[in-house]
Write a protein that holds these residues in place. Structure first.
Motif, PDB file in Angstrom:
ATOM      1  N   ALA A 100       0.427  -1.096  -0.268  1.00  0.00           N
ATOM      2  CA  ALA A 100      -0.075  -0.058  -0.075  1.00  0.00           C
ATOM      3  C   ALA A 100       0.885   1.602  -0.309  1.00  0.00           C
ATOM      4  CB  ALA A 100      -1.080   0.235   1.088  1.00  0.00           C
ATOM      5  N   GLU A 101       2.022   1.486   0.841  1.00  0.00           N
ATOM      6  CA  GLU A 101       2.884   2.242   0.684  1.00  0.00           C
ATOM      7  C   GLU A 101       3.335   2.759  -0.130  1.00  0.00           C
ATOM      8  OE1 GLU A 101       4.114   5.928   2.174  1.00  0.00           O
ATOM      9  OE2 GLU A 101       2.477   5.179   3.103  1.00  0.00           O
ATOM     10  N   GLY A 102       4.295   1.256  -0.802  1.00  0.00           N
ATOM     11  CA  GLY A 102       4.969   1.411  -2.499  1.00  0.00           C
ATOM     12  C   GLY A 102       3.960   2.317  -3.005  1.00  0.00           C
ATOM     13  N   GLU A 103       3.172   1.990  -3.687  1.00  0.00           N
ATOM     14  CA  GLU A 103       1.711   2.026  -4.590  1.00  0.00           C
ATOM     15  C   GLU A 103       1.126   3.336  -4.589  1.00  0.00           C
ATOM     16  OE1 GLU A 103      -1.772   0.883  -7.011  1.00  0.00           O
ATOM     17  OE2 GLU A 103      -1.992  -0.148  -4.704  1.00  0.00           O
ATOM     18  N   ARG A 104       1.253   4.361  -2.894  1.00  0.00           N
ATOM     19  CA  ARG A 104       0.933   5.221  -2.483  1.00  0.00           C
ATOM     20  C   ARG A 104       2.350   6.400  -3.392  1.00  0.00           C
ATOM     21  NH1 ARG A 104       2.158   9.471   0.429  1.00  0.00           N
ATOM     22  NH2 ARG A 104       3.722   8.732   1.670  1.00  0.00           N
ATOM     23  N   LEU A 105       3.808   6.115  -2.829  1.00  0.00           N
ATOM     24  CA  LEU A 105       4.726   6.648  -2.969  1.00  0.00           C
ATOM     25  C   LEU A 105       4.821   6.376  -4.693  1.00  0.00           C
ATOM     26  CD1 LEU A 105       7.206   5.996  -0.384  1.00  0.00           C
ATOM     27  CD2 LEU A 105       6.025   8.838  -0.967  1.00  0.00           C
ATOM     28  N   TYR A 106       4.669   5.471  -5.108  1.00  0.00           N
ATOM     29  CA  TYR A 106       5.162   4.848  -6.750  1.00  0.00           C
ATOM     30  C   TYR A 106       3.882   6.546  -7.251  1.00  0.00           C
ATOM     31  CZ  TYR A 106       4.054   2.891 -11.196  1.00  0.00           C
ATOM     32  OH  TYR A 106       3.404   3.436 -12.935  1.00  0.00           O
ATOM     33  N   GLU A 107       2.823   6.389  -7.333  1.00  0.00           N
ATOM     34  CA  GLU A 107       1.916   7.470  -8.250  1.00  0.00           C
ATOM     35  C   GLU A 107       2.197   8.882  -7.390  1.00  0.00           C
ATOM     36  OE1 GLU A 107      -2.038   6.072  -6.343  1.00  0.00           O
ATOM     37  OE2 GLU A 107      -2.065   4.323  -8.093  1.00  0.00           O
ATOM     38  N   TYR A 108       2.790   8.994  -6.238  1.00  0.00           N
ATOM     39  CA  TYR A 108       3.057  10.606  -5.506  1.00  0.00           C
ATOM     40  C   TYR A 108       4.688  10.943  -6.568  1.00  0.00           C
ATOM     41  CZ  TYR A 108       4.302  14.234  -2.684  1.00  0.00           C
ATOM     42  OH  TYR A 108       5.406  16.073  -2.494  1.00  0.00           O
ATOM     43  N   PHE A 109       5.067   9.977  -6.723  1.00  0.00           N
ATOM     44  CA  PHE A 109       6.151   9.616  -7.910  1.00  0.00           C
ATOM     45  C   PHE A 109       5.722  10.242  -9.037  1.00  0.00           C
ATOM     46  CE2 PHE A 109       9.299   8.689 -10.764  1.00  0.00           C
ATOM     47  CZ  PHE A 109      10.360   8.917 -10.405  1.00  0.00           C
ATOM     48  N   THR A 110       4.662   9.303 -10.112  1.00  0.00           N
ATOM     49  CA  THR A 110       4.738   9.556 -10.909  1.00  0.00           C
ATOM     50  C   THR A 110       3.786  11.082 -11.455  1.00  0.00           C
ATOM     51  OG1 THR A 110       4.236   7.353 -11.939  1.00  0.00           O
ATOM     52  CG2 THR A 110       2.307   9.394 -12.643  1.00  0.00           C
ATOM     53  N   ALA A 111       3.670  11.149 -10.298  1.00  0.00           N
ATOM     54  CA  ALA A 111       2.781  13.450  -9.808  1.00  0.00           C
ATOM     55  C   ALA A 111       3.541  14.221 -10.278  1.00  0.00           C
ATOM     56  CB  ALA A 111       1.645  13.344  -8.675  1.00  0.00           C
ATOM     57  N   ARG A 112       5.011  13.802  -8.862  1.00  0.00           N
ATOM     58  CA  ARG A 112       5.928  15.037  -9.186  1.00  0.00           C
ATOM     59  C   ARG A 112       6.795  14.840 -10.822  1.00  0.00           C
ATOM     60  NH1 ARG A 112       3.682  18.013  -6.732  1.00  0.00           N
ATOM     61  NH2 ARG A 112       5.991  18.863  -6.802  1.00  0.00           N
ATOM     62  N   LEU A 113       7.114  13.724 -11.420  1.00  0.00           N
ATOM     63  CA  LEU A 113       7.449  13.968 -12.487  1.00  0.00           C
ATOM     64  C   LEU A 113       6.617  14.822 -13.156  1.00  0.00           C
ATOM     65  CD1 LEU A 113      10.898  13.111 -13.690  1.00  0.00           C
ATOM     66  CD2 LEU A 113       8.588  11.030 -14.554  1.00  0.00           C
ATOM     67  N   GLN A 114       5.595  14.535 -13.226  1.00  0.00           N
ATOM     68  CA  GLN A 114       4.913  15.244 -14.630  1.00  0.00           C
ATOM     69  C   GLN A 114       4.815  16.590 -14.065  1.00  0.00           C
ATOM     70  OE1 GLN A 114       1.204  12.675 -13.258  1.00  0.00           O
ATOM     71  NE2 GLN A 114       0.635  12.386 -15.841  1.00  0.00           N
ATOM     72  N   ALA A 115       4.580  17.387 -12.904  1.00  0.00           N
ATOM     73  CA  ALA A 115       4.820  18.241 -12.471  1.00  0.00           C
ATOM     74  C   ALA A 115       6.479  19.228 -12.855  1.00  0.00           C
ATOM     75  CB  ALA A 115       4.354  18.717 -10.986  1.00  0.00           C
ATOM     76  N   GLN A 116       6.458  17.815 -13.046  1.00  0.00           N
ATOM     77  CA  GLN A 116       8.321  18.982 -13.871  1.00  0.00           C
ATOM     78  C   GLN A 116       7.515  18.887 -14.638  1.00  0.00           C
ATOM     79  OE1 GLN A 116      11.447  19.307 -12.167  1.00  0.00           O
ATOM     80  NE2 GLN A 116       9.555  19.350 -10.064  1.00  0.00           N
ATOM     81  N   GLY A 117       6.777  18.764 -15.712  1.00  0.00           N
ATOM     82  CA  GLY A 117       6.421  19.325 -17.020  1.00  0.00           C
ATOM     83  C   GLY A 117       7.020  17.835 -17.888  1.00  0.00           C
ATOM     84  N   ILE A 118       7.283  16.543 -17.935  1.00  0.00           N
ATOM     85  CA  ILE A 118       7.053  15.207 -17.567  1.00  0.00           C
ATOM     86  C   ILE A 118       5.819  15.055 -18.799  1.00  0.00           C
ATOM     87  CG2 ILE A 118       8.941  13.504 -18.187  1.00  0.00           C
ATOM     88  CD1 ILE A 118      10.528  15.993 -18.164  1.00  0.00           C
ATOM     89  N   ALA A 119       6.179  14.452 -19.734  1.00  0.00           N
ATOM     90  CA  ALA A 119       4.711  13.567 -20.274  1.00  0.00           C
ATOM     91  C   ALA A 119       5.136  12.344 -19.860  1.00  0.00           C
ATOM     92  CB  ALA A 119       4.926  13.563 -21.371  1.00  0.00           C
ATOM     93  N   VAL A 120       3.887  11.436 -18.873  1.00  0.00           N
ATOM     94  CA  VAL A 120       4.074  10.187 -18.623  1.00  0.00           C
ATOM     95  C   VAL A 120       3.087   9.305 -18.938  1.00  0.00           C
ATOM     96  CG1 VAL A 120       3.971   9.338 -16.624  1.00  0.00           C
ATOM     97  CG2 VAL A 120       5.058  11.844 -16.224  1.00  0.00           C
ATOM     98  N   ALA A 121       4.262   7.788 -19.073  1.00  0.00           N
ATOM     99  CA  ALA A 121       3.352   7.024 -19.142  1.00  0.00           C
ATOM    100  C   ALA A 121       3.017   5.982 -18.344  1.00  0.00           C
ATOM    101  CB  ALA A 121       3.267   5.896 -20.669  1.00  0.00           C
ATOM    102  N   THR A 122       2.422   4.986 -17.796  1.00  0.00           N
ATOM    103  CA  THR A 122       2.562   4.572 -17.283  1.00  0.00           C
ATOM    104  C   THR A 122       2.513   2.899 -16.786  1.00  0.00           C
ATOM    105  OG1 THR A 122       0.437   3.785 -15.381  1.00  0.00           O
ATOM    106  CG2 THR A 122       1.994   5.891 -15.120  1.00  0.00           C
TER     107      THR A 122
END
Length: 147
Positions: A100-122
């Motif tokens: 559960a914590e791994g998934e939360r941090l995975y999703e958080y990391f993904t959002a933070r990379l998107q916030a850097q202006g990077i197009a993201v796929a998962t």
């Protein structure tokens, strides 16, 4: 957090022969949250990867970042990056964050990379995935926020 970053000309992740995410030029990021990892570490890692100068400039030197080239990132969760192979031949994964914590941090990391202006796929956290890529270079970089 641990990440294995590969510079790619293309990458995709499939589940049951269905493409879930794909990118062209950019990076494939295999990522694992470890026990005790925090959002601050995910923030730091996302900012570092977005600015990591691993793409060639006009002189052929690795001097451009993912942001500079307007590249994309395919982010795939991979708890096996936590493997402990110090004893015996069977790796242990007890240092990975609980699911559960791994998934939360995975999703958080993904959002933070998107916030850097990077197009993201998962990919899909915890799923059995088939990942394909064309590693460019090859360039593969190991990153660990604890190192």
């Amino acid at each position: 957090m641990r990440a294995l970053v590969q510079r790619v000309t293309r990458a995709q992740v499939d589940i049951n022969n269905t493409t879930l995410g794909e990118i062209g030029q950019g990076v494939l990021i295999l990522i694992c949250a470890m026990q005790g990892d925090t959002e601050a570490q995910a923030d730091k890692l996302a900012a570092k990867i977005a600015k990591l100068r691993i793409f060639k400039d006009e002189d052929g030197k690795m001097n451009r970042s993912l942001q500079d080239i307007e590249g994309a990132a395919l982010i795939v969760s991979q708890f096996t990056l936590s493997a402990d192979t110090s004893r015996g031949n069977r790796p242990g994964f007890s240092t990975a964050a609980p699911p559960a914590e791994g998934e939360r941090l995975y999703e958080y990391f993904t959002a933070r990379l998107q916030a850097q202006g990077i197009a993201v796929a998962t990919g899909r956290f915890g799923a059995d995935m088939a990942v394909s890529l064309t590693n460019d270079g090859p360039v593969t970089i190991w990153m660990d926020t604890e190192a």
